[in-house]
Write a protein that holds these residues in place. Structure first.
Motif, PDB file in Angstrom:
ATOM      1  N   UNK A 109      41.647  47.629  45.394  1.00  0.00           N
ATOM      2  CA  UNK A 109      40.285  47.349  45.864  1.00  0.00           C
ATOM      3  C   UNK A 109      39.354  48.152  44.965  1.00  0.00           C
ATOM      4  N   UNK A 110      38.996  47.617  43.801  1.00  0.00           N
ATOM      5  CA  UNK A 110      38.366  48.446  42.761  1.00  0.00           C
ATOM      6  C   UNK A 110      36.883  48.715  42.944  1.00  0.00           C
ATOM      7  N   UNK A 111      36.171  47.885  43.693  1.00  0.00           N
ATOM      8  CA  UNK A 111      34.714  48.003  43.734  1.00  0.00           C
ATOM      9  C   UNK A 111      34.253  48.711  45.008  1.00  0.00           C
ATOM     10  N   UNK A 112      33.773  49.925  44.853  1.00  0.00           N
ATOM     11  CA  UNK A 112      33.216  50.701  45.967  1.00  0.00           C
ATOM     12  C   UNK A 112      31.798  51.096  45.584  1.00  0.00           C
ATOM     13  N   UNK A 173      32.301  38.655  70.310  1.00  0.00           N
ATOM     14  CA  UNK A 173      32.183  40.063  69.925  1.00  0.00           C
ATOM     15  C   UNK A 173      32.521  40.203  68.439  1.00  0.00           C
ATOM     16  N   UNK A 174      31.895  41.163  67.790  1.00  0.00           N
ATOM     17  CA  UNK A 174      32.164  41.381  66.368  1.00  0.00           C
ATOM     18  C   UNK A 174      33.594  41.895  66.209  1.00  0.00           C
ATOM     19  N   UNK A 175      34.326  41.285  65.289  1.00  0.00           N
ATOM     20  CA  UNK A 175      35.684  41.734  64.977  1.00  0.00           C
ATOM     21  C   UNK A 175      35.717  42.146  63.509  1.00  0.00           C
ATOM     22  N   UNK A 176      36.621  43.068  63.176  1.00  0.00           N
ATOM     23  CA  UNK A 176      36.706  43.590  61.818  1.00  0.00           C
ATOM     24  C   UNK A 176      38.138  43.501  61.287  1.00  0.00           C
ATOM     25  N   UNK A 177      38.246  43.453  59.961  1.00  0.00           N
ATOM     26  CA  UNK A 177      39.563  43.600  59.333  1.00  0.00           C
ATOM     27  C   UNK A 177      39.488  44.725  58.298  1.00  0.00           C
ATOM     28  N   UNK A 178      40.617  45.378  58.055  1.00  0.00           N
ATOM     29  CA  UNK A 178      40.676  46.425  57.035  1.00  0.00           C
ATOM     30  C   UNK A 178      40.431  45.807  55.664  1.00  0.00           C
ATOM     31  N   UNK A 179      39.650  46.482  54.840  1.00  0.00           N
ATOM     32  CA  UNK A 179      39.420  45.927  53.502  1.00  0.00           C
ATOM     33  C   UNK A 179      40.223  46.643  52.420  1.00  0.00           C
ATOM     34  N   UNK A 180      40.911  47.733  52.781  1.00  0.00           N
ATOM     35  CA  UNK A 180      41.791  48.402  51.821  1.00  0.00           C
ATOM     36  C   UNK A 180      41.122  49.418  50.927  1.00  0.00           C
ATOM     37  N   UNK A 211      33.394  42.514  47.162  1.00  0.00           N
ATOM     38  CA  UNK A 211      34.742  42.826  47.652  1.00  0.00           C
ATOM     39  C   UNK A 211      35.807  41.926  47.053  1.00  0.00           C
ATOM     40  N   UNK A 212      36.903  42.560  46.683  1.00  0.00           N
ATOM     41  CA  UNK A 212      38.131  41.841  46.367  1.00  0.00           C
ATOM     42  C   UNK A 212      39.284  42.803  46.604  1.00  0.00           C
ATOM     43  N   UNK A 213      40.378  42.299  47.128  1.00  0.00           N
ATOM     44  CA  UNK A 213      41.611  43.060  47.277  1.00  0.00           C
ATOM     45  C   UNK A 213      42.664  42.304  46.476  1.00  0.00           C
ATOM     46  N   UNK A 214      43.060  42.869  45.347  1.00  0.00           N
ATOM     47  CA  UNK A 214      43.836  42.136  44.348  1.00  0.00           C
ATOM     48  C   UNK A 214      45.318  42.135  44.671  1.00  0.00           C
ATOM     49  N   UNK A 215      45.856  40.939  44.861  1.00  0.00           N
ATOM     50  CA  UNK A 215      47.281  40.785  45.148  1.00  0.00           C
ATOM     51  C   UNK A 215      47.905  39.662  44.328  1.00  0.00           C
ATOM     52  N   UNK A 216      47.170  38.569  44.173  1.00  0.00           N
ATOM     53  CA  UNK A 216      47.668  37.388  43.462  1.00  0.00           C
ATOM     54  C   UNK A 216      46.708  37.034  42.321  1.00  0.00           C
ATOM     55  N   UNK A 217      47.133  36.172  41.383  1.00  0.00           N
ATOM     56  CA  UNK A 217      46.271  35.849  40.241  1.00  0.00           C
ATOM     57  C   UNK A 217      44.870  35.360  40.624  1.00  0.00           C
ATOM     58  N   UNK A 218      44.757  34.619  41.710  1.00  0.00           N
ATOM     59  CA  UNK A 218      43.437  34.142  42.129  1.00  0.00           C
ATOM     60  C   UNK A 218      42.512  35.297  42.484  1.00  0.00           C
ATOM     61  N   UNK A 219      43.095  36.378  43.025  1.00  0.00           N
ATOM     62  CA  UNK A 219      42.294  37.561  43.334  1.00  0.00           C
ATOM     63  C   UNK A 219      41.788  38.214  42.051  1.00  0.00           C
ATOM     64  N   UNK A 220      42.648  38.235  41.041  1.00  0.00           N
ATOM     65  CA  UNK A 220      42.234  38.819  39.754  1.00  0.00           C
ATOM     66  C   UNK A 220      41.079  38.022  39.151  1.00  0.00           C
ATOM     67  N   UNK A 221      41.172  36.712  39.252  1.00  0.00           N
ATOM     68  CA  UNK A 221      40.083  35.862  38.745  1.00  0.00           C
ATOM     69  C   UNK A 221      38.785  36.137  39.496  1.00  0.00           C
ATOM     70  N   UNK A 222      38.882  36.361  40.802  1.00  0.00           N
ATOM     71  CA  UNK A 222      37.695  36.702  41.583  1.00  0.00           C
ATOM     72  C   UNK A 222      37.124  38.038  41.121  1.00  0.00           C
ATOM     73  N   UNK A 223      38.000  39.007  40.844  1.00  0.00           N
ATOM     74  CA  UNK A 223      37.539  40.313  40.367  1.00  0.00           C
ATOM     75  C   UNK A 223      36.796  40.181  39.046  1.00  0.00           C
TER      76      UNK A 223
END
Length: 234
Positions: A109-112, A173-180, A211-223
């Motif tokens: 998760x490179x972008x903070x 109600x607002x729900x959240x997920x971990x972003x890593x 936000x991006x959490x890189x796991x698969x090639x499509x995530x890298x393209x998004x990054x």
């Protein structure tokens, strides 16, 4: 409060081979996380935990401290993150260096945003939480109150166990997920409860951040697409 900044980066990635040191723009991936950690005023020490000589070499080249080489037994696909964190704490404890908490910073998760780490640490300390996570809002269509699962008879039931579905989006109600991006945990919770979370979990909301959490090639393209929009990270 003494807080260890821990960047875990094992070798052997299958989805994107060598992703932790693969160049994203002009930098190896893990450098983005290291630079965010380096800019923190509240982290007492920042280190890399890795089993991989190539990753270690790149880390040392960019100035990231690598005090040990992680045992191979703690670098498998199914190695619990908790074990990796406890290994680092135990390493320093044996040298007489103790920390009150660990801030886990995943390079995938490179972008903070600037100041996010210290903002999270400040909230963690002031709230006296067992742990604190960075999270993002779950889109309404994936809200747990609108999710179904199959029951024993083959029909659907609400995953929450409720009898009636909430009909209006505005009433969800607002729900959240971990972003890593950030996990902070007290050392006593890690060691005594054997948990990354404990019972009293704080959060910092990053919903509005890139936000991006890189796991698969499509995530890298998004990054790569995000990077072209984020001059602060180039």
């Amino acid at each position: 409060m003494k807080i260890l900044g821990l960047i875990p980066a094992r070798g052997g990635s299958k989805g994107i081979p060598g992703k932790n040191i693969k160049s994203l723009g002009r930098k190896p991936l893990l450098q983005y996380t290291f630079e965010s950690a380096k800019n923190s005023k509240l982290l007492s020490k920042v280190i890399l935990s890795s089993d991989d000589p190539e990753i270690i070499a790149v880390a040392e080249e960019i100035g990231l401290e690598v005090p040990f080489r992680r045992p191979t037994a703690l670098a498998a696909d199914d190695t619990p993150t908790l074990d990796v964190v406890k290994h680092a704490l135990n390493y320093f404890a044996q040298k007489g260096q103790n920390f009150d908490a660990v801030c886990l910073l995943q390079p995938t998760t490179p972008f903070r945003r600037t100041g996010l780490i210290d903002e999270a640490i400040g909230k963690f300390i002031s709230g006296n939480f067992d742990s604190l996570l960075s999270v993002r809002e779950v889109p309404a269509e994936f809200n747990p109150h609108w999710l179904f699962e199959e029951n024993e008879s083959g029909s659907l039931r609400l995953a929450t166990g409720e009898k009636e579905i909430i009909s209006r989006r505005q009433e969800l109600p607002v729900a959240y997920h971990r972003d890593g991006a950030i996990y902070i945990t007290k050392t006593e919770v890690l060691q005594k409860q054997n948990s990354l979370y404990g019972n009293n979990i704080g959060f910092i909301d990053t919903t509005g951040d890139p936000y991006v959490n890189i796991d698969i090639p499509q995530d890298w393209e998004k990054a790569e697409r995000l990077l072209t929009m984020l001059s602060d990270f180039s």
